[in-house]
Design a protein around this motif. Structure first.
Motif, PDB file in Angstrom:
ATOM      1  N   LYS A  62      33.281  82.419 101.505  1.00 20.46           N
ATOM      2  CA  LYS A  62      33.748  81.774 102.739  1.00 20.46           C
ATOM      3  C   LYS A  62      32.633  81.627 103.761  1.00 20.46           C
ATOM      4  N   SER A  63      31.435  81.381 103.299  1.00 14.15           N
ATOM      5  CA  SER A  63      30.313  81.303 104.228  1.00 14.15           C
ATOM      6  C   SER A  63      29.842  79.873 104.487  1.00 14.15           C
ATOM      7  N   TYR A  64      30.556  78.890 103.942  1.00 13.71           N
ATOM      8  CA  TYR A  64      30.222  77.478 104.175  1.00 13.71           C
ATOM      9  C   TYR A  64      31.476  76.727 104.622  1.00 13.71           C
ATOM     10  N   TYR A  73      22.741  74.828  86.342  1.00 17.68           N
ATOM     11  CA  TYR A  73      22.697  76.105  85.621  1.00 17.68           C
ATOM     12  C   TYR A  73      22.737  77.280  86.596  1.00 17.68           C
ATOM     13  N   GLY A  74      23.702  78.166  86.398  1.00 20.19           N
ATOM     14  CA  GLY A  74      23.861  79.325  87.263  1.00 20.19           C
ATOM     15  C   GLY A  74      24.964  79.183  88.282  1.00 20.19           C
ATOM     16  N   SER A  75      25.397  77.950  88.525  1.00 20.68           N
ATOM     17  CA  SER A  75      26.393  77.737  89.580  1.00 20.68           C
ATOM     18  C   SER A  75      27.786  78.185  89.175  1.00 20.68           C
ATOM     19  N   ASP A  76      28.007  78.392  87.874  1.00 18.67           N
ATOM     20  CA  ASP A  76      29.321  78.892  87.466  1.00 18.67           C
ATOM     21  C   ASP A  76      29.515  80.324  87.935  1.00 18.67           C
ATOM     22  N   GLU A  77      28.427  81.121  87.920  1.00 17.13           N
ATOM     23  CA  GLU A  77      28.520  82.512  88.365  1.00 17.13           C
ATOM     24  C   GLU A  77      28.165  82.679  89.835  1.00 17.13           C
ATOM     25  N   TRP A  78      27.323  81.785  90.386  1.00 12.22           N
ATOM     26  CA  TRP A  78      26.792  81.991  91.729  1.00 12.22           C
ATOM     27  C   TRP A  78      27.075  80.820  92.672  1.00 12.22           C
ATOM     28  N   GLY A  79      28.009  79.948  92.301  1.00 13.99           N
ATOM     29  CA  GLY A  79      28.261  78.757  93.099  1.00 13.99           C
ATOM     30  C   GLY A  79      29.296  78.956  94.186  1.00 13.99           C
ATOM     31  N   ASN A  80      29.436  77.920  95.004  1.00 15.43           N
ATOM     32  CA  ASN A  80      30.369  77.932  96.131  1.00 15.43           C
ATOM     33  C   ASN A  80      31.217  76.658  96.083  1.00 15.43           C
ATOM     34  N   ASN A  81      32.523  76.822  96.069  1.00 17.14           N
ATOM     35  CA  ASN A  81      33.438  75.686  95.947  1.00 17.14           C
ATOM     36  C   ASN A  81      33.425  74.779  97.172  1.00 17.14           C
ATOM     37  N   ASP A  82      33.254  75.362  98.359  1.00 18.41           N
ATOM     38  CA  ASP A  82      33.285  74.550  99.577  1.00 18.41           C
ATOM     39  C   ASP A  82      32.131  73.547  99.599  1.00 18.41           C
ATOM     40  N   ILE A  83      30.961  73.974  99.136  1.00 20.46           N
ATOM     41  CA  ILE A  83      29.823  73.059  99.091  1.00 20.46           C
ATOM     42  C   ILE A  83      30.110  71.911  98.132  1.00 20.46           C
ATOM     43  N   ALA A  84      30.566  72.246  96.931  1.00 19.99           N
ATOM     44  CA  ALA A  84      30.834  71.219  95.922  1.00 19.99           C
ATOM     45  C   ALA A  84      31.924  70.255  96.378  1.00 19.99           C
ATOM     46  N   ARG A  85      32.973  70.793  96.980  1.00 15.03           N
ATOM     47  CA  ARG A  85      34.101  69.961  97.402  1.00 15.03           C
ATOM     48  C   ARG A  85      33.677  68.912  98.414  1.00 15.03           C
ATOM     49  N   ILE A  86      32.759  69.254  99.285  1.00 19.33           N
ATOM     50  CA  ILE A  86      32.302  68.315 100.313  1.00 19.33           C
ATOM     51  C   ILE A  86      31.281  67.330  99.749  1.00 19.33           C
ATOM     52  N   LEU A  87      30.302  67.832  99.016  1.00 18.24           N
ATOM     53  CA  LEU A  87      29.225  66.959  98.554  1.00 18.24           C
ATOM     54  C   LEU A  87      29.699  65.924  97.547  1.00 18.24           C
ATOM     55  N   LYS A  88      30.794  66.183  96.844  1.00 22.31           N
ATOM     56  CA  LYS A  88      31.262  65.218  95.846  1.00 22.31           C
ATOM     57  C   LYS A  88      31.700  63.897  96.481  1.00 22.31           C
ATOM     58  N   ASP A  89      31.898  63.894  97.793  1.00 24.76           N
ATOM     59  CA  ASP A  89      32.275  62.657  98.486  1.00 24.76           C
ATOM     60  C   ASP A  89      31.061  61.837  98.909  1.00 24.76           C
ATOM     61  N   TYR A  90      29.856  62.306  98.568  1.00 22.87           N
ATOM     62  CA  TYR A  90      28.632  61.639  99.008  1.00 22.87           C
ATOM     63  C   TYR A  90      27.683  61.476  97.811  1.00 22.87           C
ATOM     64  N   PRO A  91      27.859  60.423  97.022  1.00 19.90           N
ATOM     65  CA  PRO A  91      27.077  60.263  95.791  1.00 19.90           C
ATOM     66  C   PRO A  91      25.579  60.124  96.005  1.00 19.90           C
ATOM     67  N   GLN A  92      25.141  59.755  97.205  1.00 20.42           N
ATOM     68  CA  GLN A  92      23.704  59.671  97.488  1.00 20.42           C
ATOM     69  C   GLN A  92      23.032  61.028  97.589  1.00 20.42           C
ATOM     70  N   VAL A  93      23.820  62.070  97.730  1.00 19.89           N
ATOM     71  CA  VAL A  93      23.261  63.394  98.004  1.00 19.89           C
ATOM     72  C   VAL A  93      22.455  63.912  96.824  1.00 19.89           C
ATOM     73  N   ILE A  94      21.303  64.467  97.152  1.00 20.94           N
ATOM     74  CA  ILE A  94      20.526  65.290  96.228  1.00 20.94           C
ATOM     75  C   ILE A  94      20.543  66.699  96.796  1.00 20.94           C
ATOM     76  N   SER A  95      21.231  67.588  96.101  1.00 17.36           N
ATOM     77  CA  SER A  95      21.440  68.963  96.564  1.00 17.36           C
ATOM     78  C   SER A  95      20.373  69.869  95.983  1.00 17.36           C
ATOM     79  N   LEU A  96      19.720  70.659  96.866  1.00 16.07           N
ATOM     80  CA  LEU A  96      18.742  71.665  96.462  1.00 16.07           C
ATOM     81  C   LEU A  96      19.289  73.027  96.853  1.00 16.07           C
ATOM     82  N   SER A  97      19.320  73.960  95.909  1.00 13.05           N
ATOM     83  CA  SER A  97      19.846  75.285  96.215  1.00 13.05           C
ATOM     84  C   SER A  97      19.077  76.360  95.472  1.00 13.05           C
ATOM     85  N   GLY A  98      19.083  77.554  96.041  1.00 15.72           N
ATOM     86  CA  GLY A  98      18.401  78.693  95.442  1.00 15.72           C
ATOM     87  C   GLY A  98      19.404  79.692  94.911  1.00 15.72           C
ATOM     88  N   HIS A  99      19.239  80.938  95.287  1.00 11.38           N
ATOM     89  CA  HIS A  99      20.192  82.021  95.100  1.00 11.38           C
ATOM     90  C   HIS A  99      20.333  82.524  93.666  1.00 11.38           C
TER      91      HIS A  99
END
Length: 492
Positions: free
Chosen positions: A181-183, A218-244
Motif C-alpha cells: 500500500k505504498s503507491y 522477471y521478479g515482479s511476481d514475487e516483488w511487484g505492486n498491483n497499484d503500479i501495474a493497474r495505473i500504468l496499463k492505461d498508458y501504453p506509451q509508458v516505459i517503466s523502470l524499476s529496481g527492488h
C-alpha cells in the motif's frame, strides 16, 4: 530471502512502525508543482541516460565496503561513458541513516567533482525509509523524516516530473517503507501522466518506481505492486523502470511488454532470484561462497525519437552482458509493444544434456568447515543459457528415493501446521515437522555472466540422502522453464 532477513534486522521502534504504516508525512512528501524542463546539447546524438538502483550503502563511513566500491566504480564508468541524465531507482541506502547518506554524497561528490553533473532523476526505495532499531540510532523513522533526509542529501523531492529534451520522466517514490500500500497516490500520478500524454503524444514516457509493476518483468511476481501495474496499463506509451527485485539482467524476462513496457535494473550490490532453489535465492556455489555479488549490473539508455536502446552492462566495468534491448516507435502502438512479450517463449529452444553424461561425487569442505559432497558433470547447453538444474535420486532398483528436506546450512527444514517453514532459530522450530522430498533444483552459475559460466556444473548434494542412493537423474532448465532431456547417471 535476503531482503526479508534485512527487514527483520531493521525492526523500528513502535512509534515508527505506526507512523510508517499510517503513511504519516506531517505535510512533507513534496512534489514539484510543474515540470522542470531541461535542454541538453547532445551534439545531434541521442539523449544518454545512466540507470542504477539498489546501491544498499550500509550504515558506515567505511570506504572499503563492497557497496562503496561498486557505487564508486559504476558511477565513474557511467561518467566516462558519457551521460546527460542519471536515474537512481531507490535503495541508495541499506538503512537510511545519516552515515549511509553521507557515504552516498561523498562518493557522488568525489566522482563528479570536476565534471558536468547529469540531470538527476532519483526516487526513494523501501530501504531508504528504514532505520536500525531505536536504541542503535535513537531515531524514529517516520516517512516524513526519511523523505526530508533524502531531499537533504540528493537535492531532490521524492516525487518529481521533469522533461529533458522533450522526453518526460516521472519519479514516483513509494510513500513509506512498506510494500502493498505504498503507491496509493493515484490522483497525482495519473495527473502527471495525463500531462505528459497531452504534451508529447508520440514520445515514450518514462516512469521510475522502486517496486516493479506486478506480473510484468522477471521478479515482479514475487516483488511487484498491483497499484503500479493497474495505473500504468492505461498508458501504453509508458516505459517503466524499476529496481527492488535485484533479479539478473542476463535473463531476457527482465524486460516485458503487454499494455506498456517494463524492465528492471538489477542491483549494484547483490543479485537475488526467485525462491525455491537449494542453493538459495541469493545463489551460492557448492562450497557456500556467494556468487550473487560478483557481477553487479546497470543500464545505459540512448533515447531518440525513433527508438530507445537499452544496454545491459556489468556495473563496475561497463562490459555488455548481452545484446541491447531496442524499443521502436511508434511508442505505445501494437507493433512497438509486440517485441518483448511472453510469446518469446514460443520460439525458445530447450536446453540439451549429453546422453552419455558422467557424474562424479567428491568430498569437499564448505566455507564453514563442514564436510560436504559435491556432484560434478558437464554443463548443459542452450540457445541462451541454462538457468537451473533439477536432480532426482534413485536406488539400485531405480526406485525414486525420498529424503528429509534440508537447507544449505545443513538444517532439516521444519514446517508448522499451516505448511509454512519455521526458521531454524525460531523457538517453535522443534515443534515443527520435517518433510520428505524426492528432488532438488539449483541455480546454475549464469549470474556470473554467460562468458564466465563453467563448463563443469558443480552442485552440492544434500546431507540427508540415504546411503542406498545409487543414481541421479539430471535435467537442465532454461529461463523460460523449458526442460532438457533427462539423463540418469550412476553416482561414482
Amino acid at each position: 530471502m535476503k531482503k526479508l532477513a534485512k527487514a527483520a534486522i531493521c525492526i523500528v521502534a513502535a512509534l515508527g512502525i505506526v507512523g510508517a504504516a499510517a503513511g504519516v508525512h506531517y505535510g512533507y512528501a513534496k512534489t514539484t508543482d510543474d515540470f522542470k524542463t531541461y535542454d541538453v546539447d547532445t551534439n545531434g546524438g541521442p539523449l544518454r541516460v545512466g540507470v542504477i538502483s539498489d546501491l544498499q550503502l550500509p550504515d558506515t563511513t567505511d570506504n572499503t565496503t563492497h557497496e562503496y566500491e561498486s557505487f564508486e566504480k559504476t558511477l565513474t564508468m557511467l561518467r566516462d561513458k558519457g551521460m546527460d541524465v542519471l536515474i537512481i531507482g531507490g535503495d541508495q541506502t541499506n538503512v537510511g541513516t545519516k552515515k549511509a547518506w553521507s557515504t552516498y554524497k561523498e562518493i557522488y561528490d568525489n566522482v563528479m567533482a570536476d565534471y558536468d553533473k547529469p540531470i538527476p532523476l532519483y526516487i526513494m526505495g523501501n530501504h531508504d525509509y528504514w532505520l536500525p532499531d531505536f536504541f542503535s540510532c535513537f531515531e524514529i523513522p517516520t516517512p516524513a523524516t526519511q523523505q526530508k533526509r533524502f531531499t537533504k542529501y540528493t537535492g531532490e523531492y521524492p516525487y518529481s516530473h521533469k522533461t529533458v529534451n522533450g522526453y518526460h520522466f516521472i519519479c514516483w517514490s513509494s510513500s513509506d517503507g512498506s510494500y502493498d500500500k505504498s503507491y496509493t497516490n493515484e490522483d497525482w500520478i495519473r495527473g502527471e501522466l495525463d500531462k505528459a500524454v497531452a504534451d508529447t503524444p508520440d514520445k515514450p514516457i518514462f516512469v521510475i518506481t522502486h517496486l516493479n509493476p506486478q506480473d510484468t518483468a522477471y521478479g515482479s511476481d514475487e516483488w511487484g505492486n498491483n497499484d503500479i501495474a493497474r495505473i500504468l496499463k492505461d498508458y501504453p506509451q509508458v516505459i517503466s523502470l524499476s529496481g527492488h527485485s535485484h533479479y539478473s539482467l542476463i535473463d531476457e524476462r527482465s524486460i516485458w511488454q503487454g499494455e506498456f513496457t517494463a524492465f528492471t535494473t538489477q542491483s549494484l550490490d547483490y543479485i537475488e532470484l526467485e525462491t525455491g532453489k537449494f542453493n538459495g535465492s541469493v545463489p551460492k556455489d557448492a562450497y557456500g561462497n556467494s556468487i550473487a555479488d560478483k557481477v553487479p549490473g546497470c543500464l545505459y539508455m540512448e533515447i531518440e525519437d525513433s527508438k530507445v536502446t537499452i544496454e545491459r552492462l556489468e556495473a563496475n566495468t561497463g562490459k555488455a552482458f548481452k545484446e541491447p534491448w531496442v524499443i521502436e516507435a511508434p511508442f505505445g502502438s501494437e507493433a512497438s509493444l509486440s517485441k518483448y512479450t511472453d510469446a518469446r517463449s514460443n520460439s525458445n529452444q530447450a536446453p540439451v544434456l549429453e546422453n552419455e553424461l558422467n557424474a562424479t561425487v567428491s568430498d569437499i569442505t564448505d566455507i564453514n568447515g563442514n564436510a560436504q559432497k559435491m556432484l560434478s558433470f558437464k554443463a548443459g547447453s542452450d540457445d541462451d543459457f541454462v538457468h537451473s538444474y533439477k536432480l532426482e535420486f534413485r536406488d539400485a532398483d531405480n526406485n525414486v528415493i525420498e529424503f528429509d528436506e534440508i537447507d544449505y546450512d545443513n538444517h532439516i527444514v521444519h514446517y508448522n501446521e499451516d505448511g509454512e517453514k519455521i526458521r531454524f532459530d525460531n523457538k517453535n522450530y522443534e515443534n515443527g515437522t520435517p518433510k520428505k522430498i524426492t528432488e532438488l533444483t539449483y541455480f546454475s552459475d549464469y549470474v556470473l555472466g554467460l562468458n564466465n559460466m563453467a563448463q563443469t556444473a558443480e552442485l552440492r548434494l544434500p546431507g540427508t540422502l540415504p546411503e542406498n542412493t545409487k543414481y541421479v537423474v539430471i535435467t537442465a532448465i532454461d529461463s523460460w522453464g523449458a526442460q532438457s532431456n533427462s539423463v540418469t547417471c550412476e553416482l561414482k
